[in-house]
Enzyme design. Structure first.
Site, short mmCIF file in Angstrom:
data_model
loop_
_atom_site.label_atom_id
_atom_site.label_comp_id
_atom_site.label_asym_id
_atom_site.label_seq_id
_atom_site.Cartn_x
_atom_site.Cartn_y
_atom_site.Cartn_z
N ASN A 116 0.65 -1.25 0.18
CA ASN A 116 0.07 -0.07 0.00
C ASN A 116 0.82 1.16 -0.14
O ASN A 116 0.17 2.52 0.13
CB ASN A 116 -1.09 -0.07 1.20
CG ASN A 116 -0.38 0.00 2.52
OD1 ASN A 116 0.83 -0.46 2.52
ND2 ASN A 116 -1.06 0.23 3.62
N CYS A 117 2.07 1.08 -0.06
CA CYS A 117 2.90 2.16 0.11
C CYS A 117 2.92 2.98 -1.39
O CYS A 117 3.09 2.17 -2.42
CB CYS A 117 4.50 1.90 0.26
SG CYS A 117 5.66 3.01 -0.01
#
Length: 115
Positions: A9-10
């Site tokens: 999710n970065c």
């Protein structure tokens, strides 16, 4: 084989993965949360990149540390923190042909993969 380490999710990971996919570069993605991280892998990051470079001081997990924890950080206690909270590892870490790279910059990746 190229391996990218990080958490999915970065935003930086998303950009790096898109670059590799758009340029038809095969890679494995190692998700710290799903695949875990062990001391040997973390030690290889420290050896190749330096523990202070591997530690992400810009993230919320690091900022949540007490002032005392921040002031007394050294390689040993940083290792324990990163094993406990892999989100504090700067990302992505890319390993290509036994060379280690930290972060994502389009120009750097173009150079790594001779594009």
């Amino acid at each position: 084989m190229t391996t990218m380490y990080g958490i999915p999710n970065c935003d930086t990971i998303k950009k790096a993965k898109k670059f590799l996919t758009d340029n038809n570069i095969a890679f494995n993605f190692h998700d710290y949360r799903k695949d875990g991280i062990d001391e040997a892998l973390l030690e290889s990051f420290f050896t190749q990149l330096g523990w202070e470079n591997v530690l992400n001081k810009r993230g919320t997990t690091y900022r949540a540390l007490s002032e005392e924890q921040k002031q007394t950080l050294n390689e040993q206690n940083a290792k324990a923190l990163l094993l406990e909270s892999p989100a504090m590892i700067k990302r992505p870490i890319l390993v290509n042909e036994n060379k280690y790279y930290l972060g994502f910059k389009k120009e750097q990746y173009q150079e790594i993969f001779s594009l």
